[in-house]
Write an enzyme that holds these catalytic residues in place. Structure first.
Site, PDB file in Angstrom:
ATOM      1  N   SER A  94       0.826  -1.215   0.000  1.00 12.58           N
ATOM      2  CA  SER A  94       0.000   0.000   0.000  1.00 12.58           C
ATOM      3  C   SER A  94       0.858   1.261   0.000  1.00 12.58           C
ATOM      4  O   SER A  94       0.524   2.246  -0.661  1.00 12.58           O
ATOM      5  CB  SER A  94      -0.940   0.003   1.206  1.00 12.58           C
ATOM      6  OG  SER A  94      -0.194   0.036   2.406  1.00 12.58           O
ATOM      7  N   ALA A  97       2.229   1.879  -3.500  1.00 13.14           N
ATOM      8  CA  ALA A  97       1.183   2.291  -4.451  1.00 13.14           C
ATOM      9  C   ALA A  97       0.828   3.774  -4.269  1.00 13.14           C
ATOM     10  O   ALA A  97       0.715   4.516  -5.253  1.00 13.14           O
ATOM     11  CB  ALA A  97      -0.058   1.418  -4.280  1.00 13.14           C
ATOM     12  N   ASP A 138       8.653  -3.252  -4.272  1.00 11.54           N
ATOM     13  CA  ASP A 138       7.262  -2.772  -4.263  1.00 11.54           C
ATOM     14  C   ASP A 138       7.068  -1.590  -5.208  1.00 11.54           C
ATOM     15  O   ASP A 138       6.093  -1.547  -5.974  1.00 11.54           O
ATOM     16  CB  ASP A 138       6.859  -2.328  -2.846  1.00 11.54           C
ATOM     17  CG  ASP A 138       6.721  -3.494  -1.893  1.00 11.54           C
ATOM     18  OD1 ASP A 138       7.294  -4.564  -2.176  1.00 11.54           O
ATOM     19  OD2 ASP A 138       6.046  -3.337  -0.855  1.00 11.54           O
TER      20      ASP A 138
HETATM   21  O1  PMV Z   1       5.551  -7.732   3.474  1.00 10.38           O
HETATM   22  P1  PMV Z   1       6.308  -6.838   2.572  1.00 10.38           P
HETATM   23  O2  PMV Z   1       5.512  -6.411   1.390  1.00 10.38           O
HETATM   24  O3  PMV Z   1       6.944  -5.705   3.303  1.00 10.38           O
HETATM   25  O4  PMV Z   1       7.469  -7.725   1.905  1.00 10.38           O
HETATM   26  C1  PMV Z   1       8.656  -8.027   2.570  1.00 10.38           C
HETATM   27  C2  PMV Z   1       9.532  -8.831   1.659  1.00 10.38           C
HETATM   28  C3  PMV Z   1      10.843  -9.257   2.303  1.00 10.38           C
HETATM   29  O5  PMV Z   1      11.512 -10.057   1.339  1.00 10.38           O
HETATM   30  C4  PMV Z   1      10.620 -10.068   3.539  1.00 10.38           C
HETATM   31  C5  PMV Z   1      11.697  -8.062   2.665  1.00 10.38           C
HETATM   32  C6  PMV Z   1      12.242  -7.276   1.495  1.00 10.38           C
HETATM   33  O6  PMV Z   1      12.609  -6.112   1.734  1.00 10.38           O
HETATM   34  O7  PMV Z   1      12.371  -7.807   0.388  1.00 10.38           O
END
Ligand code: PMV
Length: 297
Positions: A94, A97, A138
């Protein structure tokens, strides 16, 4: 008025291992955040979280995006209105985005001439500034959409199966979970390192199955990936209950998505109503979505 829409994301494979340089596959989803901007005399931000000016407590990402993009000068202001389908803090991206949608809208509004690659980079810098550390994943996926193999930022074929998200509504801190995995890895490196490499192998092998939309094989590997995430300590009872509920309802595969420790799981399937009902009956909040092909627009 300028309007921009950017998507959230799920991990098909590879979270946590990606922190150690392994492959991961991420997909943009049709749950999005829309930002509308209009030039004005003052700065105002309105969302489901409240109405503020520049405010790093309530609207940290949007505040940082405005301060980055706003031209200097008196009387220069902006109204920013945010509508989001993405639950905050549940690993669905979120914050990326809203950051990317705001940057994209302000780029048009103030004629800054940034490319999408520039926007992804500025967005990642903002996430890093606000969160202390953040992966580039992300913001990249939110900017470009589709399915992306992270190591080479390779756009993959977009499978059109349904994705059902199950939200546990358990609080999950990515920073703490990444630190917990690092501690376990330090203590038992000879056990944990091969698991991290196996997760990377799953993602690398997964690329071929995503390219062919081989849902049975993708699902099998998702199930193995879930087991390995459990093994490195990021599972919870609730997450596994939702994962098994989805599999029992006929999903091809189901796993944690994101940091774990709460947050969300995903299932891929072609009977989304059944899978969603089963997740709901197991106490999760189910949302049916698909992969979003387009990036921010
Ligand atoms: O839950 P999220 O969307 O913050 O994903 C974390 C993903 C990890 O691989 C655990 C950490 C990262 O920074 O890649």
């Amino acid at each position: 008025m300028t309007e921009a829409t950017a998507s959230g994301k799920v991990y098909l494979f590879g979270e946590h291992a990606v922190v150690y340089g392994q492959e991961a596959i991420c997909a943009a989803i049709e749950l999005t955040t829309t930002v509308r901007t209009r030039q004005s005399d003052t700065i105002s931000i309105s969302s489901g979280l409240g109405n503020t000016g520049i405010d790093y407590c309530v609207h940290p990402y949007v505040s940082a995006a405005i301060e980055t993009m706003m031209p200097e000068g008196e009387g220069c202001g902006i109204e920013v209105n945010i509508e989001s389908e993405l639950p905050v803090g549940s690993g669905l991206g979120s914050s990326a985005a809203v950051t990317i949608a705001t940057l994209f809208a302000l780029n048009k509004e103030f004629d800054k001439g940034l490319t999408k690659a520039d926007i992804a980079k500025v967005g990642a810098d903002i996430e890093k500034k606000i969160q202390g550390s953040a992966s580039l994943t992300d913001t990249y996926v939110s900017t470009f959409g589709g399915v992306i193999a992270i190591s080479k930022k390779q756009q993959l074929h977009v499978p059109d199966c349904a994705i059902v998200i199950g939200n546990t509504h358990e609080f999950s801190s990515t920073r703490k979970l990444v630190a917990d995995v690092a501690a376990l890895k330090n203590t038992h490196s000879e056990i944990i390192n091969p698991i991290i490499e196996d997760i990377g192998d799953i993602a690398r092998k997964g690329i071929g199955f995503v390219q062919k939309s081989d849902y049975n094989a993708i699902g099998q590997l998702m199930n193995v990936n879930h087991g390995l995430l459990d093994a490195i300590g990021v599972g919870t009872c609730k997450l596994s209950e939702l994962v098994y509920a989805a599999r029992n309802a006929g999903a091809y595969g189901a796993k944690i998505t994101g940091a774990g420790g709460g947050g969300c799981m995903i299932a891929i399937c072609d009977n989304p109503d059944d899978v969603a009902e089963s997740i709901t009956n197991a106490g999760g909040e189910a949302t049916i979505t698909h992969i979003r092909k387009t990036g921010v627009e």
